[in-house]
Design a protein around this motif. Structure first.
Motif, PDB file in Angstrom:
ATOM      1  N   TYR A   1      47.460  46.581 -39.581  1.00 49.56           N
ATOM      2  CA  TYR A   1      48.473  47.592 -39.885  1.00 49.56           C
ATOM      3  C   TYR A   1      48.526  48.467 -40.951  1.00 49.56           C
ATOM      4  O   TYR A   1      48.398  49.616 -40.833  1.00 49.56           O
ATOM      5  N   LEU A   2      48.190  47.953 -41.821  1.00 50.64           N
ATOM      6  CA  LEU A   2      48.035  48.607 -43.227  1.00 50.64           C
ATOM      7  C   LEU A   2      46.675  49.779 -42.993  1.00 50.64           C
ATOM      8  O   LEU A   2      46.921  50.931 -43.515  1.00 50.64           O
ATOM      9  N   TYR A   3      45.790  49.455 -42.501  1.00 47.61           N
ATOM     10  CA  TYR A   3      44.668  50.291 -42.302  1.00 47.61           C
ATOM     11  C   TYR A   3      44.888  51.399 -41.549  1.00 47.61           C
ATOM     12  O   TYR A   3      44.514  52.446 -41.782  1.00 47.61           O
ATOM     13  N   PHE A   4      45.180  51.071 -40.327  1.00 48.90           N
ATOM     14  CA  PHE A   4      45.496  51.895 -39.152  1.00 48.90           C
ATOM     15  C   PHE A   4      46.715  53.156 -39.678  1.00 48.90           C
ATOM     16  O   PHE A   4      46.491  54.009 -39.362  1.00 48.90           O
ATOM     17  N   HIS A   5      47.848  52.444 -40.141  1.00 44.29           N
ATOM     18  CA  HIS A   5      48.964  53.200 -40.331  1.00 44.29           C
ATOM     19  C   HIS A   5      48.342  54.118 -41.447  1.00 44.29           C
ATOM     20  O   HIS A   5      48.423  55.444 -41.388  1.00 44.29           O
ATOM     21  N   GLY A   6      47.905  53.788 -42.543  1.00 41.49           N
ATOM     22  CA  GLY A   6      47.390  54.781 -43.452  1.00 41.49           C
ATOM     23  C   GLY A   6      46.498  55.763 -43.007  1.00 41.49           C
ATOM     24  O   GLY A   6      46.587  56.903 -43.333  1.00 41.49           O
ATOM     25  N   LEU A   7      45.443  55.061 -42.181  1.00 36.73           N
ATOM     26  CA  LEU A   7      44.428  56.256 -41.458  1.00 36.73           C
ATOM     27  C   LEU A   7      45.306  57.461 -40.729  1.00 36.73           C
ATOM     28  O   LEU A   7      44.995  58.612 -40.677  1.00 36.73           O
ATOM     29  N   SER A   8      46.203  57.007 -39.836  1.00 32.30           N
ATOM     30  CA  SER A   8      46.767  57.653 -39.071  1.00 32.30           C
ATOM     31  C   SER A   8      47.741  58.749 -39.868  1.00 32.30           C
ATOM     32  O   SER A   8      47.926  60.035 -39.414  1.00 32.30           O
ATOM     33  N   VAL A   9      48.314  58.555 -41.016  1.00 35.77           N
ATOM     34  CA  VAL A   9      49.127  59.329 -41.972  1.00 35.77           C
ATOM     35  C   VAL A   9      48.169  60.330 -42.481  1.00 35.77           C
ATOM     36  O   VAL A   9      48.483  61.466 -42.281  1.00 35.77           O
ATOM     37  N   GLU A  10      47.342  59.991 -43.060  1.00 35.75           N
ATOM     38  CA  GLU A  10      46.104  60.738 -43.496  1.00 35.75           C
ATOM     39  C   GLU A  10      45.398  61.711 -42.758  1.00 35.75           C
ATOM     40  O   GLU A  10      44.770  62.609 -42.934  1.00 35.75           O
TER      41      GLU A  10
ATOM     42  N   GLN B   1      63.709  65.089 -39.268  1.00 31.65           N
ATOM     43  CA  GLN B   1      62.382  64.778 -39.832  1.00 31.65           C
ATOM     44  C   GLN B   1      61.786  64.591 -38.298  1.00 31.65           C
ATOM     45  O   GLN B   1      62.167  64.683 -37.316  1.00 31.65           O
ATOM     46  N   LEU B   2      60.355  64.775 -38.485  1.00 33.77           N
ATOM     47  CA  LEU B   2      59.475  64.975 -37.284  1.00 33.77           C
ATOM     48  C   LEU B   2      59.192  63.654 -36.698  1.00 33.77           C
ATOM     49  O   LEU B   2      58.956  62.567 -37.312  1.00 33.77           O
ATOM     50  N   VAL B   3      59.390  63.623 -35.423  1.00 35.28           N
ATOM     51  CA  VAL B   3      58.957  62.395 -34.554  1.00 35.28           C
ATOM     52  C   VAL B   3      57.924  62.764 -33.506  1.00 35.28           C
ATOM     53  O   VAL B   3      57.996  63.569 -32.899  1.00 35.28           O
ATOM     54  N   PRO B   4      56.630  61.851 -33.520  1.00 35.86           N
ATOM     55  CA  PRO B   4      56.299  60.932 -34.399  1.00 35.86           C
ATOM     56  C   PRO B   4      55.965  61.301 -35.731  1.00 35.86           C
ATOM     57  O   PRO B   4      55.834  62.474 -36.263  1.00 35.86           O
ATOM     58  N   GLU B   5      56.198  60.056 -36.619  1.00 35.47           N
ATOM     59  CA  GLU B   5      56.006  60.306 -38.014  1.00 35.47           C
ATOM     60  C   GLU B   5      54.467  61.005 -38.413  1.00 35.47           C
ATOM     61  O   GLU B   5      54.528  61.522 -39.530  1.00 35.47           O
TER      62      GLU B   5
ATOM     63  N   GLU C   1      52.843  53.997 -31.861  1.00 32.15           N
ATOM     64  CA  GLU C   1      53.083  52.905 -31.076  1.00 32.15           C
ATOM     65  C   GLU C   1      52.277  51.781 -31.433  1.00 32.15           C
ATOM     66  O   GLU C   1      52.717  50.381 -31.433  1.00 32.15           O
ATOM     67  N   TYR C   2      50.741  52.195 -31.631  1.00 30.19           N
ATOM     68  CA  TYR C   2      49.939  51.234 -32.017  1.00 30.19           C
ATOM     69  C   TYR C   2      50.090  50.596 -33.478  1.00 30.19           C
ATOM     70  O   TYR C   2      49.890  49.375 -33.408  1.00 30.19           O
ATOM     71  N   ALA C   3      50.339  51.424 -34.357  1.00 32.09           N
ATOM     72  CA  ALA C   3      50.948  50.985 -35.607  1.00 32.09           C
ATOM     73  C   ALA C   3      52.064  49.635 -35.400  1.00 32.09           C
ATOM     74  O   ALA C   3      52.223  48.746 -36.037  1.00 32.09           O
ATOM     75  N   HIS C   4      53.127  50.108 -34.596  1.00 29.77           N
ATOM     76  CA  HIS C   4      54.308  49.147 -34.569  1.00 29.77           C
ATOM     77  C   HIS C   4      53.845  48.012 -33.766  1.00 29.77           C
ATOM     78  O   HIS C   4      54.091  46.750 -34.152  1.00 29.77           O
ATOM     79  N   GLU C   5      52.819  47.993 -33.039  1.00 27.31           N
ATOM     80  CA  GLU C   5      52.417  46.747 -32.282  1.00 27.31           C
ATOM     81  C   GLU C   5      51.520  45.913 -33.143  1.00 27.31           C
ATOM     82  O   GLU C   5      51.737  44.768 -32.919  1.00 27.31           O
TER      83      GLU C   5
END
Length: 446
Positions: free
Chosen positions: A340-349, A423-427, A326-330
């Motif tokens: 977005y780039l920084y947070f999305h990357g951190l959340s995935v890793e 596929q898993l949700v959330p990603e 949700e936060y990444a989409h915001e």
């Protein structure tokens, strides 16, 4: 995909971002509605490459020749140029990253609207130059990032698996894997939920190479090792440290785990998972077998039914929560592209790090952790006994098997669902089967 949107938009292109899991009909409808100059498709998992192949075949059947740009972790240039180009009547490009995509679009738009041979050559040359500029030969030869880091397979290994689709399951002749390997004692049967994992413990297992170079695109390129270390210390690590603190302070990442142990035996290419009575079949997985070499199959790493021995198999599914998505989409919707780039990357890793952390916990509970490498980087390269395999990758490519894992672990308890595409949700979630056998290492099916 969103990074491509950011880079192209910031360079004057209008991008129609359809989101994820789009049918070819939706893609072609949007192409016609918006009179686009090219179509882009991105894939993360092996199954995505098969969908791309089907899409290109259908587009050829309909007589379409619009330029198509393909990218994503599931692809490499060899697969696109050797396997897919022959299927499509139009112009087909491989983009290693978002900057390749920009160079390709610049080359295509430099001439006529139809992709001419000159544009093709210019785009290919630009893409090659971008690759050389952004990645050193050492990066290409040695780095494992993102999903590849988790599974220890390089991109070309996964695309070979894609060519083999789900692999051969007809030949059930067992390989030379030791059938008498010791069987560890399961600490319990069934599944459990862990909802109080400290974020600090998760961050300790983050693969910084995957995060900094892969997700955030801070690559060494032509810099010396000393210059790159200075870049990381002065620019990258302060961002990383601040983002970790904000994630803890604002509850942006909420690590949760469901995992368990189950009695199991193999039968041919099948892994039979039993109820606690060790006799009643609960679910059955069928895995592909190599057609050459050792002719390995995941089922070979478990005691056979005919041996009379009951083995144990572990599964886990981890997530850092819906708030991360949700936060990444915001951030993306509000045009905060860098954040977005920084947070999305951190959340995935962080999801990957949680998987590494819980994989280690499973090895500890099975009494295998004494063989773990002391250095974290070696753990990322299978410096342990007890490998984990995720559905959608070479040894277990059938994503639909996620439904069986869901039956065993009930991930709804930690807020994870399964999409129609399995596929898993959330990603920011990942799942795996853990195989304790000492010979179990990653292998491709080809």
């Amino acid at each position: 995909k969103n990074l491509v949107d950011i880079i192209l938009t910031n360079n004057g292109y209008r991008v129609v971002n359809l989101g994820i899991k789009q049918t070819v009909e939706n893609i072609l409808s949007a192409f016609e509605e918006h009179k686009a100059d090219a179509i882009g498709m991105s894939g993360l998992l092996v199954k995505s490459t098969l969908v791309m192949k089907e899409n290109l075949e259908l587009m050829t059947e309909r007589g379409l020749s619009v330029p198509v740009v393909l990218g994503g972790a599931a692809l490499n240039r060899r697969y696109v140029e050797e396997d897919l180009k022959s299927l499509y009547r139009g112009t087909l490009f491989y983009a290693r990253d978002a900057f390749d995509g920009l160079h390709i679009m610049d080359a295509l738009k430099g001439g006529a609207s139809e992709a001419t041979q000159d544009a093709k050559a210019s785009a290919a040359k630009a893409a090659a130059a971008s690759t050389a500029q952004n990645d050193s030969a050492q990066d290409d030869a040695e780095e494992l990032v993102g999903e590849d880091a988790k599974h220890g397979v390089r991109r070309h290994a996964r695309t070979r698996a894609a060519r083999a689709a789900a692999g051969d399951t007809s030949d059930t002749t067992r390989s030379d894997v030791n059938p008498n390997a010791p069987i560890p004692r399961a600490p319990f049967y069934g599944s459990r939920v862990v909802a109080d994992v400290p974020l600090e413990d998760v961050f300790a297992f983050v693969n910084e190479t995957a995060l900094f170079k892969g997700q955030w695109q801070f690559k060494q390129g032509k810099r010396s090792a000393e210059e790159y270390r200075a870049l990381v210390a002065e620019k990258v690590r302060p961002v990383y440290d601040e983002l970790k603190e904000r994630s803890k302070r604002e509850g942006l990442l909420t690590p949760r785990v469901t995992y368990g142990y189950f009695p199991a035996q193999s039968e041919g290419n099948d892994l039979i998972v039993y109820h606690d009575d060790e006799r009643t079949e609960r679910v059955r997985f069928t895995f592909p077998r190599q057609t050459a070499g050792r002719r390995l199959c995941l089922a070979d790493f478990f005691a056979s039914r005919e041996s009379g021995r009951v083995d144990v198999v572990a599964f886990h599914l981890v997530t850092v929560g819906r708030r991360a998505s949700e936060y990444a989409h915001e951030l993306f919707r509000s045009d905060n592209y860098a954040d977005y780039l920084y947070f999305h990357g951190l959340s995935v890793e962080s999801a990957e790090a949680l998987a590494e952390l819980w994989h280690k916990r499973i090895r500890e509970e099975l009494g295998l952790a004494g063989r773990d490498a002391k250095e974290l980087n070696k753990l990322f390269h299978q410096g342990y006994q007890g490998s984990r395999f995720s559905f959608g990758y070479p040894a277990c490519p059938n994503l639909e098997d996620q439904t069986k894992l869901f039956e065993l672990l009930d991930p709804a308890r930690i807020g994870v669902e399964l999409s129609e595409e399995f596929q898993l949700v959330p990603e920011q979630s990942t799942s795996a089967i853990v195989v304790h056998h000492e010979e179990a290492k990653y292998f491709s099916i080809d």
